[in-house]
Motif scaffolding. Structure first.
Motif, PDB file in Angstrom:
ATOM      1  N   ALA A 231      27.590   0.069  25.447  1.00 11.99           N
ATOM      2  CA  ALA A 231      27.731   1.182  26.387  1.00 11.99           C
ATOM      3  C   ALA A 231      27.032   2.426  25.859  1.00 11.99           C
ATOM      4  N   ARG A 232      27.130   2.668  24.547  1.00  4.81           N
ATOM      5  CA  ARG A 232      26.461   3.835  23.959  1.00  4.81           C
ATOM      6  C   ARG A 232      24.952   3.703  24.063  1.00  4.81           C
ATOM      7  N   ARG A 233      24.430   2.497  23.771  1.00  2.72           N
ATOM      8  CA  ARG A 233      22.974   2.289  23.866  1.00  2.72           C
ATOM      9  C   ARG A 233      22.494   2.436  25.307  1.00  2.72           C
ATOM     10  N   PHE A 234      23.229   1.855  26.241  1.00  6.36           N
ATOM     11  CA  PHE A 234      22.830   1.933  27.649  1.00  6.36           C
ATOM     12  C   PHE A 234      22.848   3.378  28.130  1.00  6.36           C
ATOM     13  N   PHE A 235      23.868   4.116  27.740  1.00  5.55           N
ATOM     14  CA  PHE A 235      23.975   5.514  28.165  1.00  5.55           C
ATOM     15  C   PHE A 235      22.801   6.332  27.627  1.00  5.55           C
ATOM     16  N   ALA A 236      22.436   6.087  26.380  1.00  3.52           N
ATOM     17  CA  ALA A 236      21.320   6.826  25.784  1.00  3.52           C
ATOM     18  C   ALA A 236      20.006   6.503  26.499  1.00  3.52           C
ATOM     19  N   ALA A 238      19.696   5.351  29.530  1.00  2.00           N
ATOM     20  CA  ALA A 238      19.776   5.846  30.908  1.00  2.00           C
ATOM     21  C   ALA A 238      19.432   7.326  30.974  1.00  2.00           C
ATOM     22  N   VAL A 239      19.934   8.101  30.022  1.00  2.00           N
ATOM     23  CA  VAL A 239      19.632   9.534  29.996  1.00  2.00           C
ATOM     24  C   VAL A 239      18.141   9.754  29.763  1.00  2.00           C
ATOM     25  N   LEU A 240      17.549   8.970  28.851  1.00  2.00           N
ATOM     26  CA  LEU A 240      16.119   9.103  28.560  1.00  2.00           C
ATOM     27  C   LEU A 240      15.274   8.751  29.787  1.00  2.00           C
ATOM     28  N   CYS A 241      15.620   7.636  30.437  1.00  2.00           N
ATOM     29  CA  CYS A 241      14.860   7.213  31.628  1.00  2.00           C
ATOM     30  C   CYS A 241      15.009   8.221  32.761  1.00  2.00           C
ATOM     31  N   ALA A 242      16.215   8.775  32.914  1.00  2.00           N
ATOM     32  CA  ALA A 242      16.437   9.770  33.963  1.00  2.00           C
ATOM     33  C   ALA A 242      15.606  11.014  33.719  1.00  2.00           C
ATOM     34  N   ALA A 243      15.492  11.421  32.452  1.00  2.00           N
ATOM     35  CA  ALA A 243      14.687  12.600  32.130  1.00  2.00           C
ATOM     36  C   ALA A 243      13.210  12.359  32.414  1.00  2.00           C
TER      37      ALA A 243
END
Length: 410
Positions: A231-236, A238-243
């Motif tokens: 979950a931590r890796r996916f969240f990180a 996801a934030v990078l891709c969103a940016a």
């Protein structure tokens, strides 16, 4: 009660409930389907679901559920307001449908144990519905992307609107992502569900479903960050891709989000705000203020309300609004009090999605997919049933003769 002990008939009942909530109005289909036929199928599905649930639970064993109890209380203002026949005899018919829907949930509550069994039922059935949408798109792209809906994807085989398709796609995408993070499914199976669902969601141009998916997933994954490395890796990521997407594809995302609407049309939420203002400004008697005007088609002045809270206020009054608010608050409160787990994360996603969608979609006060999403959340938050210990058979004591007892002492 473990998931292995859940009868297969329960999955059939859940699928029939989903079929009942698909609705009978929407886009024009390739083969014209009379509305009476569609209503016969959907209502027949609900009657069959109740009958099968009753057959599977003949002893009427139910579990205590604040969610279903509050839904049962919601029947009270519904019946009181519908009995006036201000909305016609159809209001009483809708009350009977809601009562049958709630009764089926009571019967199914026996198998609510916090497991992911009903999540899998949910994903499979809605994926089948989206499959019919994809088939319609392949057979007749013109009927599936009509100009009447601005080129947005609709159901060409079964009358489904773009918001419905977007909702189903968003919900199963979110649940499948969480199953992958919890290592309850493999990535290949997840990709088979997620990729086509994302394509269909993009073709619907449904902003509410997209925002509900993103915000709901963010909250659900946040609840797993402290206990799950995936979950931590996916969240990180996801934030990078969103940016990156926000910087590199800002114009394309803005065009997709606006859907070619004018600024005035966008700020008025595609005309919804005008209907809301007219509804709130309409005069009401004390009875209508408390209990509403009776269950209807979620419209006011011939126009759709498209807001769950105002639809409940119009049909079930402030009493209904208070009960629906209690449902959201109770489910959210229980989810926050539960220890971190995959079931809790799925429940948080569903509750968050329904709360966000309630602003521009109606359905929280009547039998609808949104109530099924919340029922699924309630099943995920239910405590596992305590296993009944098997008592060992009593071994009869052997009578020892006195002479034998004396010999043992010596």
């Amino acid at each position: 009660m473990s998931t292995d002990h859940t009868p297969k008939i329960v999955g059939i009942v859940w699928g029939l409930l989903i079929l009942n909530t698909l609705g009978s109005t929407g886009a024009k289909t390739i083969i014209p389907l009379p509305r009476s036929l569609i209503q016969m199928v959907t209502m027949g599905a609900l009657v069959a679901a109740f009958a099968l649930a009753l057959a599977a639970n003949l002893r009427l064993r139910i579990r205590a559920s604040a969610f279903v109890f509050l839904l049962t209380l919601l029947l009270v203002p519904s019946v009181i307001s519908s009995a006036n026949l201000e909305s016609g005899f159809g209001a009483l018919f809708r009350c009977a449908r809601l009562a049958l829907f709630i009764g089926t949930l009571w019967l199914l509550s026996r198998w609510w144990d916090g497991s992911l069994t009903f999540v899998r039922y949910h994903i499979r059935m809605y994926f089948a519905v989206l499959g019919s949408v994809a088939v319609g798109l392949v057979i007749s792209p013109g009927a599936a992307l009509p100009g009447l809906y601005g080129g947005r994807l609709v159901g060409a085989l079964w009358p489904l609107t773009p918001p419905q398709i977007g909702q189903y796609a968003a919900v199963i995408i979110g649940l499948t992502v969480l199953l992958v993070l919890g290592r309850r499914t493999d990535r290949t199976s997840a990709a088979v569900v997620i990729v086509p669902s994302l394509v269909l969601l993009a073709l619907t141009h449904t902003r509410t479903a997209t925002l509900g998916l993103l915000i709901g997933l963010a909250l659900a994954i946040s609840s797993l960050i402290l206990t799950s490395a995936p979950a931590r890796r996916f969240f990180a990521w996801a934030v990078l891709c969103a940016a990156v997407a926000a910087v590199g594809f800002a114009s394309a995302l803005q065009a997709w989000f606006l859907r070619g609407q004018s600024q005035e049309n966008f700020t008025s939420l595609t005309g919804r705000a005008k209907v809301w203002h007219a509804l709130l400004a309409a005069p009401r008697t004390t009875s209508e203020y408390l209990f509403g005007a009776g269950l209807g088609d979620k419209s006011f002045g011939g126009l759709p309300i498209d807001n769950s809270w105002l639809a409940v206020y119009n049909e079930q009054g402030m009493t209904g609004v208070a009960l629906v608010a209690a449902i959201i608050i109770v489910l959210g409160g229980v989810a926050l009090l539960r220890p971190p787990s995959l079931s809790r994360a799925c429940a948080i996603f569903l509750i968050s999605y329904c709360a966000i969608a309630s602003y521009t979609e109606a359905g929280l006060g009547d039998a609808s997919p949104y109530l099924l999403h919340l029922a699924l959340a309630a099943s995920l938050l239910a405590a596992p049933a305590a296993a009944t210990p098997l008592s060992a058979p009593e071994v009869p004591r052997r009578r020892v003769p006195r002479w034998a007892q004396r010999s043992e002492v010596t």
